[in-house]
Scaffold this motif. Sequence first.
Motif, short mmCIF file in Angstrom:
data_model
loop_
_atom_site.label_atom_id
_atom_site.label_comp_id
_atom_site.label_asym_id
_atom_site.label_seq_id
_atom_site.Cartn_x
_atom_site.Cartn_y
_atom_site.Cartn_z
N ASP A 1 -6.92 -5.85 0.09
CA ASP A 1 -6.47 -4.56 -0.43
C ASP A 1 -6.59 -4.53 -1.95
O ASP A 1 -6.36 -5.55 -2.62
CB ASP A 1 -5.01 -4.31 -0.06
CG ASP A 1 -4.84 -3.79 1.35
OD1 ASP A 1 -5.85 -3.44 1.98
OD2 ASP A 1 -3.70 -3.75 1.83
N SER B 1 -6.27 1.53 -2.05
CA SER B 1 -4.98 2.22 -2.10
C SER B 1 -4.13 1.93 -0.85
O SER B 1 -4.01 2.77 0.04
CB SER B 1 -5.16 3.73 -2.28
OG SER B 1 -5.77 4.00 -3.52
N LEU C 1 1.69 -0.62 -7.68
CA LEU C 1 0.95 -1.87 -7.58
C LEU C 1 1.80 -2.86 -6.78
O LEU C 1 2.91 -3.19 -7.17
CB LEU C 1 0.66 -2.41 -8.98
CG LEU C 1 -0.03 -1.43 -9.94
CD1 LEU C 1 -0.25 -2.08 -11.30
CD2 LEU C 1 -1.34 -0.92 -9.36
N CYS D 1 -5.38 -2.12 -5.32
CA CYS D 1 -4.57 -1.02 -5.83
C CYS D 1 -5.26 -0.44 -7.07
O CYS D 1 -5.24 -1.05 -8.14
CB CYS D 1 -3.17 -1.51 -6.19
SG CYS D 1 -2.23 -2.21 -4.83
N ASP E 1 -4.23 -5.98 -7.86
CA ASP E 1 -3.88 -4.83 -8.69
C ASP E 1 -4.96 -4.65 -9.76
O ASP E 1 -5.33 -5.58 -10.46
CB ASP E 1 -2.53 -5.06 -9.37
CG ASP E 1 -1.40 -5.14 -8.36
OD1 ASP E 1 -1.57 -4.62 -7.24
OD2 ASP E 1 -0.35 -5.74 -8.68
#
Length: 466
Positions: A38, A10, A45, A40, A80
């Motif tokens: 990272d 996140s 996104l 998401c 994402d």
Amino acid sequence: MTSPTILHLSPGAFHRAHQAVYAEALIRAGHPEAGIRDICLFPPLIGAAHAAQGGVYHVLLRDQTREDLLRITAIREVLDRPHPDMLCDPALRLVTMTLTEKGYCHVPGTDRLDPAAVAQDLADPQHPRTALGWLALALVRRRAAGLPGITLASCDNIPVNGRLLEAVLTAYVAEAFPDLLDWMAANVTFPVSMVDRIVPRVDAAAAESIAALAGAPDALGVVAEPFGQWVIEDRFALPIPPLDKVGVQIVADVAPYERMKHRILNGAQTAIAHLGALSGFATSFDAASDPVMGAWLERFCAAQARTLACPPGEDLAAYCRATMERLRNPHIRHPLTQIGTDSSFKLGQRIVEAAEHHLEGPEARLYALTIAAWMRYNTGRDAAGRPIPVEDPLAPVFRDIDLAAGGDPSALVAGYLRLDLFEGPLRQNELFRRRLVALCAALETRKPRDIILASLNHAEAEEELC
């Protein structure tokens, strides 16, 4: 390029202005392994925006005296809706997360798992919808791949966040994947961390400033204050990048640092939210920059500091000065009514516990005004009768207390003091109760600032002195 050793769940604005900035500093110090991947799990996104910008974004640090633009490349990749196999990268050493409190699927105010929040995941653990479900399934995959354990570090602004994460994830795993429990207990660690940096919303003016300094619009750019702190418990399953080389404090016990932040910074924010709003100020900057309110707040911070044991490596007087500088940052203007949200969760730890240290001393009046202002604020109206938006889980209880009091300040104080958050010596102290009643009566028609100013001029009766 060296494979990232840090995975973050996140990647919101706070992560981009905080953890990623530390990672960037470490990479520039010669540790490319400090790169971050990272993921998401939920909107927004940002993978497409990150890729479109070539993995680069900017952090604008600014306060009363400086404005610095940092170019950040530490986030190597943003995915994402990633697959749980993401935890199966052998290079991975550390998982951090900023889920917000709701993301921990717990019963508010406890470390108990909320069954309703994870019901869909428990019904179908192979297709999780929550961060807890994703982490549990990812750990199952990591164990199946024969990889060693991992560190899961919460970076949310929640007291003893690592213990909360450990408790709720263990409870979830016990239901969804009970055969993972022993492996998780032996191989996965959940350090407590304390993070601090104020990261305001990027408005149009801030976006223009970032674009002007960077030379192009930046869809992922963020604004933050220069102050930053990250304290993390020395409890790691595997060696992590040497974050301590760039200012991260790795300590045996995070609790003293948490108490310092909660009492001084957060306590000041909670106090000024109610005192300031009742005095007619709109933002934290407006209230803290006012000479009368600012002088009162300096005294309050000093009183809060006297209730603490100084954490190793810290200077409480310097921390108080830094707190005031932060609250007077003209680029950070938090609405006081927003700061005052959910105050029943915050008042006990931030202010009531500290007040109990001062019940017999001269600062008792300081705390009486703070708590009386909180009580008056939660009646939902100020001294001029204007409405105040009370957003708190106990708002219906506050309304009942106010209605039952019928305008009697003594009854109003008695009703509030029956709340669980006042359990302890403060409730039993008769002199403090009388001060609360006198101040609640005064606040029916007068602003806190006026009471403070009068006390500074020695024009008030003893019971109204703050």
